[in-house]
Motif scaffolding. Structure first.
Motif, PDB file in Angstrom:
ATOM      1  N   THR A  10       0.809  -1.220   0.000  1.00 20.51           N
ATOM      2  CA  THR A  10       0.000   0.000   0.000  1.00 20.51           C
ATOM      3  C   THR A  10       0.847   1.277   0.000  1.00 20.51           C
ATOM      4  N   GLY A  11       2.177   1.121   0.026  1.00 16.56           N
ATOM      5  CA  GLY A  11       3.057   2.291   0.053  1.00 16.56           C
ATOM      6  C   GLY A  11       3.344   2.799  -1.355  1.00 16.56           C
ATOM      7  N   SER A  12       4.211   3.798  -1.416  1.00 14.76           N
ATOM      8  CA  SER A  12       4.534   4.422  -2.702  1.00 14.76           C
ATOM      9  C   SER A  12       5.142   3.393  -3.667  1.00 14.76           C
ATOM     10  N   ILE A  13       6.139   2.645  -3.223  1.00 18.28           N
ATOM     11  CA  ILE A  13       6.764   1.637  -4.096  1.00 18.28           C
ATOM     12  C   ILE A  13       5.783   0.497  -4.374  1.00 18.28           C
ATOM     13  N   GLY A  36       0.449  -2.439   6.115  1.00 24.15           N
ATOM     14  CA  GLY A  36       0.370  -2.061   7.522  1.00 24.15           C
ATOM     15  C   GLY A  36      -1.067  -1.893   7.951  1.00 24.15           C
ATOM     16  N   ASN A  38      -3.475   0.393   6.022  1.00 22.52           N
ATOM     17  CA  ASN A  38      -4.355   0.981   5.007  1.00 22.52           C
ATOM     18  C   ASN A  38      -5.259  -0.130   4.425  1.00 22.52           C
ATOM     19  N   GLU A 125      16.980   0.133   4.266  1.00 21.89           N
ATOM     20  CA  GLU A 125      17.361   0.093   5.680  1.00 21.89           C
ATOM     21  C   GLU A 125      17.851  -1.296   6.092  1.00 21.89           C
ATOM     22  N   ASP A 149      16.004   0.777  -5.810  1.00 15.26           N
ATOM     23  CA  ASP A 149      16.402   2.184  -5.684  1.00 15.26           C
ATOM     24  C   ASP A 149      16.917   2.647  -7.050  1.00 15.26           C
ATOM     25  N   GLY A 204       7.106   7.977  -0.069  1.00 14.35           N
ATOM     26  CA  GLY A 204       6.573   7.907   1.285  1.00 14.35           C
ATOM     27  C   GLY A 204       7.205   8.997   2.160  1.00 14.35           C
TER      28      GLY A 204
HETATM   29  N1  LIG Z   1       9.140   5.785  -2.577  1.00 19.44           N
HETATM   30  C1  LIG Z   1      10.182   5.773  -3.365  1.00 19.44           C
HETATM   31  O1  LIG Z   1      10.181   6.373  -4.432  1.00 19.44           O
HETATM   32  C2  LIG Z   1      11.411   4.968  -2.978  1.00 19.44           C
HETATM   33  C3  LIG Z   1      12.522   5.012  -3.826  1.00 19.44           C
HETATM   34  C4  LIG Z   1      13.629   4.230  -3.498  1.00 19.44           C
HETATM   35  C5  LIG Z   1      13.619   3.446  -2.369  1.00 19.44           C
HETATM   36  N2  LIG Z   1      12.540   3.451  -1.547  1.00 19.44           N
HETATM   37  C6  LIG Z   1      12.558   2.623  -0.335  1.00 19.44           C
HETATM   38  O2  LIG Z   1      11.446   1.738  -0.374  1.00 19.44           O
HETATM   39  C7  LIG Z   1      10.954   1.535   0.946  1.00 19.44           C
HETATM   40  C8  LIG Z   1       9.465   1.925   0.962  1.00 19.44           C
HETATM   41  O3  LIG Z   1       9.353   3.306   0.687  1.00 19.44           O
HETATM   42  P1  LIG Z   1       7.938   3.979   0.383  1.00 19.44           P
HETATM   43  O4  LIG Z   1       8.227   5.357   0.009  1.00 19.44           O
HETATM   44  O5  LIG Z   1       7.176   3.099  -0.546  1.00 19.44           O
HETATM   45  O6  LIG Z   1       7.269   3.941   1.835  1.00 19.44           O
HETATM   46  P2  LIG Z   1       5.745   4.177   2.250  1.00 19.44           P
HETATM   47  O7  LIG Z   1       5.007   4.854   1.163  1.00 19.44           O
HETATM   48  O8  LIG Z   1       5.758   4.785   3.590  1.00 19.44           O
HETATM   49  O9  LIG Z   1       5.164   2.681   2.358  1.00 19.44           O
HETATM   50  C9  LIG Z   1       5.541   1.807   3.389  1.00 19.44           C
HETATM   51  C10 LIG Z   1       4.761   0.517   3.255  1.00 19.44           C
HETATM   52  O10 LIG Z   1       5.110  -0.347   4.342  1.00 19.44           O
HETATM   53  C11 LIG Z   1       3.909  -0.755   5.011  1.00 19.44           C
HETATM   54  N3  LIG Z   1       4.215  -0.991   6.419  1.00 19.44           N
HETATM   55  C12 LIG Z   1       4.665  -0.109   7.329  1.00 19.44           C
HETATM   56  N4  LIG Z   1       4.829  -0.718   8.529  1.00 19.44           N
HETATM   57  C13 LIG Z   1       4.467  -2.012   8.350  1.00 19.44           C
HETATM   58  C14 LIG Z   1       4.408  -3.144   9.193  1.00 19.44           C
HETATM   59  N5  LIG Z   1       4.765  -3.073  10.487  1.00 19.44           N
HETATM   60  N6  LIG Z   1       3.987  -4.320   8.685  1.00 19.44           N
HETATM   61  C15 LIG Z   1       3.626  -4.404   7.386  1.00 19.44           C
HETATM   62  N7  LIG Z   1       3.676  -3.363   6.527  1.00 19.44           N
HETATM   63  C16 LIG Z   1       4.086  -2.182   7.011  1.00 19.44           C
HETATM   64  C17 LIG Z   1       2.920   0.394   4.796  1.00 19.44           C
HETATM   65  O11 LIG Z   1       1.593  -0.054   5.011  1.00 19.44           O
HETATM   66  P3  LIG Z   1       0.355   0.946   5.343  1.00 19.44           P
HETATM   67  O12 LIG Z   1       0.512   2.141   4.488  1.00 19.44           O
HETATM   68  O13 LIG Z   1      -0.834   0.069   4.952  1.00 19.44           O
HETATM   69  O14 LIG Z   1       0.370   1.234   6.796  1.00 19.44           O
HETATM   70  C18 LIG Z   1       3.236   0.696   3.332  1.00 19.44           C
HETATM   71  O15 LIG Z   1       2.631  -0.281   2.503  1.00 19.44           O
HETATM   72  C19 LIG Z   1      11.819   2.374   1.878  1.00 19.44           C
HETATM   73  O16 LIG Z   1      12.838   1.584   2.409  1.00 19.44           O
HETATM   74  C20 LIG Z   1      12.405   3.426   0.949  1.00 19.44           C
HETATM   75  O17 LIG Z   1      13.656   3.912   1.387  1.00 19.44           O
HETATM   76  C21 LIG Z   1      11.434   4.188  -1.837  1.00 19.44           C
END
Ligand SMILES: NC(=O)c1ccc[n+]([C@@H]2O[C@H](COP(=O)([O-])OP(=O)(O)OC[C@H]3O[C@@H](n4cnc5c(N)ncnc54)[C@H](OP(=O)(O)O)[C@@H]3O)[C@@H](O)[C@H]2O)c1
Length: 380
Positions: A10-13, A36, A38, A125, A149, A204
């Motif tokens: 459900t997150g950005s990725i 998590g 959502n 991480e 990434d 995110g």
């Molecule tokens: N976004 C980018 O463009 C990008 C680019 C490169 C790398 N990354 C890396 O990719 C990873 C994710 O980034 P993001 O931006 O996609 O983050 P995000 O939008 O905050 O999404 C995080 C995801 O993890 C889930 N989550 C959080 N806590 C959890 C738990 N305890 N158990 C199960 N699921 C859980 C959330 O669920 P809910 O929302 O349902 O609570 C959501 O689906 C990070 O390590 C980031 O550094 C991201």
């Protein structure tokens, strides 16, 4: 057909990965999802992609989801760390996309590797906290780690299987974030709303704040060290505000190969899932004539101390990178809640690192203990 599990759907990725899956239904089959809290979005994803196993963060959320699904026996619903691990190690999955934020991704990633799954790694991480353990386990199991990434995907593609001895330097590009030219004296007054406005990427909250402090680039330096087996001195960070060159590799003969593209995470996500093939898509193309200018400058380590702290933690090694990461996670959460200021983020990380007694060559228990200790210390 590739069977894919996603942790963090459900997150950005996670959402962008499901976009890629929706455009490639003949090539990608989603078998398991973890999220998590959502539940609304997760329910939509369940109806659309029909995974067989789903996990959520808490028992309450699992019960809510079961109620919404009614009499349906599929998918099986789990929750908590056990559920996250079950999704990561799901027997039918060929590859697991790790897209949760923070060290919550560590145990499921290790379990997925133990179960012999290839990993499409977004959750940086995990490699920051336990890079040596993860890489050793992946090598022992013959499992591939495909970077998601954009910078690491770029480097992976520039390397193009060239031997390590041919590489002299990795050049990681950084957009510089929203405060690249912000007056230094005003930095303590930066609010979460200001920091959440990234100039080039929609991401995110946690990674957006990390991009604003340049901690994200520091975490990526450590991630690059582990993924590509280089030394910290061989990873250079260059600020490139346009985010068109995603990273570069310099080779021993002086050649530099760069990877270019529009800033859209669906491209590296798709490549991690399609490798060794390239699939066509309908995303906008890079128009160099409209870009016109590509600029480069050194990062300002005084203004952005997080990058310096990450280099220090990486060079110290042992449990220090796990401590850097955990302290940063706590500080970012508190900043987002308005409890501390923007410049308190590096100050907190620095103070916790100063107090840490490093364990070199740590086992998993040492890393988890250091992570817990750093969170408590940062909270104080
Ligand atoms: N976004 C980018 O463009 C990008 C680019 C490169 C790398 N990354 C890396 O990719 C990873 C994710 O980034 P993001 O931006 O996609 O983050 P995000 O939008 O905050 O999404 C995080 C995801 O993890 C889930 N989550 C959080 N806590 C959890 C738990 N305890 N158990 C199960 N699921 C859980 C959330 O669920 P809910 O929302 O349902 O609570 C959501 O689906 C990070 O390590 C980031 O550094 C991201």
């Amino acid at each position: 057909m590739k069977n894919v599990s996603i942790i963090g759907s459900t997150g950005s990725i996670g959402r962008q990965a499901l976009d890629v899956a929706a455009c490639n239904t003949d090539k990608i089959n989603i078998v398991a999802l973890a999220a998590g809290s959502n539940i609304e979005l997760l329910l939509e994803q369940i109806h659309k992609f029909k995974p067989r196993l789903v996990s959520v963060a808490s028992r309450t959320n699992a019960e809510k989801l079961k109620q919404l699904l009614g009499d349906n026996k599929v998918p099986e619903i789990m929750y908590g760390t056990e559920g996250l691990i079950a999704v990561a190690a799901y027997s039918d999955a060929d590859i697991v996309l790790t897209a949760v934020t923070g060290t919550v991704g560590l145990l499921p990633t290790l379990k997925a590797i133990e179960a012999g799954k290839d990993i499409a790694l977004a959750n940086k991480e995990t490699l920051v906290a336990a890079g040596r353990l993860v890489m050793e386990k992946a090598a022992a199991k013959g499992v591939n780690l495909y970077p998601v990434d954009s910078e690491h995907s770029a480097i992976w593609q520039c390397l193009n299987s060239e031997p390590r001895r041919s590489v002299s330097k990795l050049i990681l590009t950084a957009s510089g974030g929203p405060f690249r030219n912000f007056p230094r004296e005003k930095m303590p007054f930066i609010t979460p709303e200001m920091a959440l406005k990234h100039p080039n990427w929609e991401m995110g909250h946690k990674i957006t704040i990390d991009s604003a402090t340049l901690m994200n680039k520091g975490l990526e330096v450590i991630e690059a060290k582990w993924l590509f087996g280089v030394r910290f001195e061989e990873v250079q960070v260059v600020v490139h505000a346009q985010s068109i060159i995603h990273s570069m590799v310099e080779f021993v003969d002086g050649s530099v190969i760069a990877h270019l593209g529009i800033p859209d995470m669906r491209i590296p996500i798709q490549y991690a899932l399609s490798y060794p093939h390239r699939w066509p898509n309908h995303l906008p193309r890079l128009d160099l004539l409209s870009v016109q200018q590509l600029t480069f400058e050194p990062p300002d380590l005084d203004r952005f101390p997080c990058l310096k702290l990450a280099y220090q933690a990486g060079s110290t090694g042992g449990t220090m990178p796990a401590v850097l990461n955990a302290a940063n996670e706590v500080a970012v959460t508190r900043f987002l809640k308005g409890e501390i200021g923007f410049m308190d983020i590096p100050a907190t990380v620095h103070n916790v690192m100063e107090k840490h007694r490093v364990i070199s060559n740590p086992e998993l228990d040492d890393i988890l203990a250091a992570d817990r200790w750093a969170r408590e210390e940062a909270g104080r």
